[in-house]
Design a protein around this motif. Sequence first.
Motif, PDB file in Angstrom:
ATOM      1  N   VAL A  47      -5.409 -28.433  43.793  1.00 40.21           N
ATOM      2  CA  VAL A  47      -5.159 -28.004  45.172  1.00 40.21           C
ATOM      3  C   VAL A  47      -3.653 -27.999  45.442  1.00 40.21           C
ATOM      4  CG1 VAL A  47      -5.533 -28.520  47.609  1.00 40.21           C
ATOM      5  CG2 VAL A  47      -7.388 -28.877  45.966  1.00 40.21           C
ATOM      6  N   ALA A  48      -2.963 -29.059  45.022  1.00 38.65           N
ATOM      7  CA  ALA A  48      -1.519 -29.148  45.213  1.00 38.65           C
ATOM      8  C   ALA A  48      -0.794 -28.023  44.478  1.00 38.65           C
ATOM      9  CB  ALA A  48      -1.009 -30.506  44.743  1.00 38.65           C
ATOM     10  N   ALA A  49      -1.253 -27.699  43.261  1.00 44.15           N
ATOM     11  CA  ALA A  49      -0.628 -26.616  42.503  1.00 44.15           C
ATOM     12  C   ALA A  49      -0.811 -25.274  43.203  1.00 44.15           C
ATOM     13  CB  ALA A  49      -1.209 -26.566  41.094  1.00 44.15           C
ATOM     14  N   LEU A  50      -1.991 -25.050  43.787  1.00 42.74           N
ATOM     15  CA  LEU A  50      -2.222 -23.802  44.515  1.00 42.74           C
ATOM     16  C   LEU A  50      -1.352 -23.718  45.768  1.00 42.74           C
ATOM     17  CD1 LEU A  50      -6.071 -23.462  44.090  1.00 42.74           C
ATOM     18  CD2 LEU A  50      -4.377 -21.738  43.446  1.00 42.74           C
ATOM     19  N   GLN A  51      -1.098 -24.835  46.394  1.00 38.85           N
ATOM     20  CA  GLN A  51      -0.191 -24.828  47.547  1.00 38.85           C
ATOM     21  C   GLN A  51       1.210 -24.396  47.127  1.00 38.85           C
ATOM     22  OE1 GLN A  51      -0.792 -28.881  48.811  1.00 38.85           O
ATOM     23  NE2 GLN A  51      -2.396 -28.328  50.291  1.00 38.85           N
ATOM     24  N   VAL A  52       1.647 -24.840  45.952  1.00 40.63           N
ATOM     25  CA  VAL A  52       2.943 -24.420  45.430  1.00 40.63           C
ATOM     26  C   VAL A  52       2.932 -22.920  45.112  1.00 40.63           C
ATOM     27  CG1 VAL A  52       4.564 -24.669  43.502  1.00 40.63           C
ATOM     28  CG2 VAL A  52       3.544 -26.701  44.542  1.00 40.63           C
ATOM     29  N   ILE A  53       1.858 -22.442  44.496  1.00 38.74           N
ATOM     30  CA  ILE A  53       1.742 -21.022  44.155  1.00 38.74           C
ATOM     31  C   ILE A  53       1.759 -20.167  45.419  1.00 38.74           C
ATOM     32  CG2 ILE A  53       0.105 -19.306  43.278  1.00 38.74           C
ATOM     33  CD1 ILE A  53      -0.572 -21.343  41.060  1.00 38.74           C
ATOM     34  N   GLU A  54       1.057 -20.584  46.453  1.00 36.51           N
ATOM     35  CA  GLU A  54       1.060 -19.839  47.719  1.00 36.51           C
ATOM     36  C   GLU A  54       2.453 -19.822  48.337  1.00 36.51           C
ATOM     37  OE1 GLU A  54      -3.570 -20.613  49.090  1.00 36.51           O
ATOM     38  OE2 GLU A  54      -2.006 -22.037  49.665  1.00 36.51           O
ATOM     39  N   ALA A  55       3.163 -20.947  48.247  1.00 35.21           N
ATOM     40  CA  ALA A  55       4.534 -20.991  48.758  1.00 35.21           C
ATOM     41  C   ALA A  55       5.446 -20.063  47.964  1.00 35.21           C
ATOM     42  CB  ALA A  55       5.067 -22.421  48.706  1.00 35.21           C
ATOM     43  N   ALA A  56       5.185 -19.931  46.653  1.00 36.01           N
ATOM     44  CA  ALA A  56       5.974 -19.021  45.827  1.00 36.01           C
ATOM     45  C   ALA A  56       5.745 -17.573  46.240  1.00 36.01           C
ATOM     46  CB  ALA A  56       5.618 -19.213  44.353  1.00 36.01           C
ATOM     47  N   PHE A  57       4.496 -17.203  46.507  1.00 35.29           N
ATOM     48  CA  PHE A  57       4.232 -15.853  47.001  1.00 35.29           C
ATOM     49  C   PHE A  57       4.954 -15.604  48.324  1.00 35.29           C
ATOM     50  CE2 PHE A  57       0.336 -15.789  44.236  1.00 35.29           C
ATOM     51  CZ  PHE A  57       0.622 -14.602  43.585  1.00 35.29           C
ATOM     52  N   GLN A  58       4.913 -16.576  49.214  1.00 36.73           N
ATOM     53  CA  GLN A  58       5.596 -16.430  50.500  1.00 36.73           C
ATOM     54  C   GLN A  58       7.100 -16.311  50.308  1.00 36.73           C
ATOM     55  OE1 GLN A  58       4.998 -19.712  53.219  1.00 36.73           O
ATOM     56  NE2 GLN A  58       6.443 -18.886  54.728  1.00 36.73           N
ATOM     57  N   SER A  59       7.668 -17.128  49.431  1.00 33.50           N
ATOM     58  CA  SER A  59       9.106 -17.090  49.169  1.00 33.50           C
ATOM     59  C   SER A  59       9.540 -15.721  48.663  1.00 33.50           C
ATOM     60  CB  SER A  59       9.478 -18.164  48.146  1.00 33.50           C
ATOM     61  OG  SER A  59      10.822 -18.023  47.740  1.00 33.50           O
TER      62      SER A  59
ATOM     63  N   GLN B  27       0.287  -3.312  38.941  1.00 32.44           N
ATOM     64  CA  GLN B  27      -0.205  -3.568  40.291  1.00 32.44           C
ATOM     65  C   GLN B  27       0.008  -5.023  40.724  1.00 32.44           C
ATOM     66  OE1 GLN B  27      -4.270  -2.114  40.949  1.00 32.44           O
ATOM     67  NE2 GLN B  27      -4.064  -0.782  39.161  1.00 32.44           N
ATOM     68  N   VAL B  28       0.324  -5.880  39.755  1.00 31.16           N
ATOM     69  CA  VAL B  28       0.481  -7.305  40.036  1.00 31.16           C
ATOM     70  C   VAL B  28       1.770  -7.800  39.384  1.00 31.16           C
ATOM     71  CG1 VAL B  28      -1.976  -7.798  40.279  1.00 31.16           C
ATOM     72  CG2 VAL B  28      -0.917  -7.878  38.004  1.00 31.16           C
ATOM     73  N   ASP B  29       2.182  -9.003  39.774  1.00 31.46           N
ATOM     74  CA  ASP B  29       3.398  -9.582  39.210  1.00 31.46           C
ATOM     75  C   ASP B  29       3.247  -9.789  37.709  1.00 31.46           C
ATOM     76  OD1 ASP B  29       2.562 -12.820  39.080  1.00 31.46           O
ATOM     77  OD2 ASP B  29       1.630 -11.717  40.714  1.00 31.46           O
ATOM     78  N   ASP B  30       4.237  -9.303  36.950  1.00 33.90           N
ATOM     79  CA  ASP B  30       4.227  -9.494  35.494  1.00 33.90           C
ATOM     80  C   ASP B  30       5.533 -10.102  34.998  1.00 33.90           C
ATOM     81  OD1 ASP B  30       5.957  -7.344  35.720  1.00 33.90           O
ATOM     82  OD2 ASP B  30       4.670  -5.924  34.646  1.00 33.90           O
TER      83      ASP B  30
ATOM     84  N   LEU C 105       1.535 -15.194  38.084  1.00 32.14           N
ATOM     85  CA  LEU C 105       1.732 -16.446  38.814  1.00 32.14           C
ATOM     86  C   LEU C 105       0.425 -17.232  38.902  1.00 32.14           C
ATOM     87  CD1 LEU C 105       3.557 -18.346  40.329  1.00 32.14           C
ATOM     88  CD2 LEU C 105       3.198 -16.990  42.404  1.00 32.14           C
ATOM     89  N   TYR C 106      -0.690 -16.547  39.120  1.00 33.96           N
ATOM     90  CA  TYR C 106      -1.983 -17.222  39.122  1.00 33.96           C
ATOM     91  C   TYR C 106      -2.413 -17.614  37.709  1.00 33.96           C
ATOM     92  CZ  TYR C 106      -3.596 -16.681  43.960  1.00 33.96           C
ATOM     93  OH  TYR C 106      -3.764 -16.800  45.313  1.00 33.96           O
ATOM     94  N   ASP C 107      -2.050 -16.809  36.717  1.00 40.01           N
ATOM     95  CA  ASP C 107      -2.524 -17.029  35.355  1.00 40.01           C
ATOM     96  C   ASP C 107      -1.667 -18.088  34.650  1.00 40.01           C
ATOM     97  OD1 ASP C 107      -3.902 -16.756  32.979  1.00 40.01           O
ATOM     98  OD2 ASP C 107      -2.863 -14.936  32.380  1.00 40.01           O
ATOM     99  N   LEU C 108      -0.563 -17.686  34.064  1.00 36.54           N
ATOM    100  CA  LEU C 108       0.305 -18.646  33.372  1.00 36.54           C
ATOM    101  C   LEU C 108       1.009 -19.578  34.348  1.00 36.54           C
ATOM    102  CD1 LEU C 108       1.855 -16.295  30.666  1.00 36.54           C
ATOM    103  CD2 LEU C 108      -0.033 -17.904  30.413  1.00 36.54           C
ATOM    104  N   GLY C 109       1.282 -19.077  35.558  1.00 36.29           N
ATOM    105  CA  GLY C 109       1.940 -19.919  36.554  1.00 36.29           C
ATOM    106  C   GLY C 109       1.134 -21.151  36.911  1.00 36.29           C
ATOM    107  N   ALA C 110      -0.192 -21.047  36.853  1.00 36.59           N
ATOM    108  CA  ALA C 110      -1.028 -22.206  37.149  1.00 36.59           C
ATOM    109  C   ALA C 110      -0.758 -23.338  36.163  1.00 36.59           C
ATOM    110  CB  ALA C 110      -2.502 -21.808  37.117  1.00 36.59           C
TER     111      ALA C 110
END
Length: 334
Positions: free
Chosen positions: A313-325, A205-208, A172-177
Motif C-alpha cells: 500500500v505504501a509503495a502504491l502511494q509513492v507510485i501515485e505521487a510519482a504520477f502526480q509529480s 501509450q504508456v510510460d516506457d 512505473l507500475y511494472d518494474l517501478g513496483a
Amino acid sequence: MTRVGLLGYGIAGRVFHAPLISSTEGMDLVAIVTANPERRAHARAAHPEAKIVTPEELFELDLDLIVVATPNKTHVRYALKAIGRGVAVVVDKPFAPTSAEAADLVTTAEKAGVPLTVFQNRRWDSDFLTLKKVVGQLGEVRRFESRFERWVPEIWDNWREFGDPAEAGGLLYDLGAHLVDQALQLFGPVRTVYAELDRRRPGAQVDDDVFVALTHENGVRSHLWASAHAANYGPRFRVLGSEGAFEIDGLDEQEDALAAGRRPGEDWGRESRTGRLGVLDETVEVAVEPGAYQQFYAEIQAGRTPVDPAGAVAALQVIEAAFQSARENKVVEL
C-alpha cells in the motif's frame, strides 16, 4: 499438503508462480486458470497433475491458497473473491491499481481473518540480498541509485502496453513496483517524490522511460530508473555512503533460469557476478549472495507472511505521487 490454485498463466504465472509452487515441499498445484490455447498446452505439459479450469471452476474447488497472477486490472476483483471464500491469497505486484483499493483489500482480509500477501519476489534477488548484507559498511548512506533498464525498442501486443488507465500498465507500475519496494525496504518511509515519465518509443501509450527521486524521512535520497529503451545499461545498484560506496552491474539470473526450465535446488541462485565495495581505487570485490525466490512460498508453507501487504500500500502511494509529480511537474509531499 497445501492445495494451490493459480489464476493466470502469462509471464508471471508460467515463469514464476507455477514453477516455484511446484518446487515447494508441501505444496500441490492442483489447478491453473488460462483461456489461451497455447498457454493451456504449455500448462498441461509442464504441470500434468494440475487441472486446467475456468475462474468460476477454480473458486468452486477445495483450495488452501489462491494465487492471483492475472492482468493488473483484475487483481482486486479476484483477491476479494478469494477472501470472500475464506481462502488465503497471494496477489502479484502491483498489488492493486490504486493505493485506496489496496488498503481496502488489506482491511477486508484482516476483518475476514484471511492471510493476504503480495508477490514482491525481487526482495530475494541476489544483488539486493548482497546489498542488504553490506550496506552497514557504508557509514551514513546519502544516495541510493537503482535501475531496471532494458532494450525493447518495439512495442509488443500486451495489456502492459495499453493506454487505458484501468489496465495499470506502463513501467512505473511494472518494474517501478520493484524499485520502490526495494527502496522502502532499505531506507523506510518517503517524505517527497519527484518523477519524470516519458513515452520514448513510437506509438507508446504508456510510460516506457521512468525516473523517480525519493527523499526518505531519514534523509536518504533514492534515485530510481526504469526503461524499455536503454541502449546501454547503468549499474544495477550504486549506493554512496559517508564511509564508502557499493556498486554492482547486471541482473539477477533467477528469472532466466526459471524460464529455461530450471527449478530451485542445490546451487540455485548462485552467480559469478561480483559487486565492488570501497572508496575509489581502494575497492574489494564482493561475491553476490545466492538468489532465493523459493523463499517466498517456503515462508507461506511455514505459516508466515513473506510480504506485509501494508508495505505494498505504501509503495502504491509513492507510485501515485510519482504520477502526480510528472503530470504537474512538481515535487509532491506525502
